[in-house]
Design a protein around this motif. Structure first.
Motif, mmCIF file in Angstrom:
data_model
loop_
_atom_site.group_PDB
_atom_site.id
_atom_site.type_symbol
_atom_site.label_atom_id
_atom_site.label_comp_id
_atom_site.label_asym_id
_atom_site.label_seq_id
_atom_site.Cartn_x
_atom_site.Cartn_y
_atom_site.Cartn_z
ATOM 1 N N ILE A 161 30.254 34.681 35.591
ATOM 2 C CA ILE A 161 31.273 33.637 35.709
ATOM 3 C C ILE A 161 31.985 33.730 37.054
ATOM 4 O O ILE A 161 32.221 32.705 37.709
ATOM 5 N N ILE A 162 32.309 34.937 37.486
ATOM 6 C CA ILE A 162 32.982 35.105 38.779
ATOM 7 C C ILE A 162 32.093 34.624 39.908
ATOM 8 O O ILE A 162 32.547 33.923 40.823
ATOM 9 N N ARG A 163 30.820 34.967 39.880
ATOM 10 C CA ARG A 163 29.899 34.504 40.946
ATOM 11 C C ARG A 163 29.707 32.996 40.904
ATOM 12 O O ARG A 163 29.491 32.364 41.939
ATOM 13 N N LYS A 164 29.740 32.407 39.708
ATOM 14 C CA LYS A 164 29.552 30.971 39.575
ATOM 15 C C LYS A 164 30.676 30.192 40.238
ATOM 16 O O LYS A 164 30.456 29.171 40.861
ATOM 17 N N PHE A 165 31.920 30.707 40.109
ATOM 18 C CA PHE A 165 33.060 29.998 40.656
ATOM 19 C C PHE A 165 33.398 30.398 42.086
ATOM 20 O O PHE A 165 34.095 29.667 42.782
ATOM 21 N N PHE A 166 32.965 31.547 42.523
ATOM 22 C CA PHE A 166 33.277 31.977 43.884
ATOM 23 C C PHE A 166 32.000 32.077 44.651
ATOM 24 O O PHE A 166 31.775 32.561 45.622
#
Length: 73
Positions: free
Chosen positions: A68-73
């Motif tokens: 999720i963190i990689r998806k948004f950043f």
């Protein structure tokens, strides 16, 4: 070097939030580490504990959070 500082601050904040959750809701997590599938062997002089189910669940949760963190950043 600037990016490393941001990452350290984010990791620190995540650790503080996790610590607060464990501190404030510690009695709610007493099932954690005693799931079905965790191997526990106790003998006279020896104790062996291998929390395989707990570690699999933690791995899935951390992988999902990182995704999720990689998806948004």
């Amino acid at each position: 070097m600037n990016n490393t500082g941001k990452i350290l601050i984010i990791v620190g904040l995540v650790l503080v939030v996790a610590g607060l959750i464990i501190w404030l809701a510690g009695d709610k997590f007493n099932w954690f580490g005693r799931l079905p599938g965790d191997i526990k062997i106790e003998r006279e002089n020896t104790r062996f504990y291998f929390p395989i189910t707990t570690m699999i669940i933690l791995s899935i949760l951390v992988s999902g959070i990182m995704w999720i963190i990689r998806k948004f950043f």
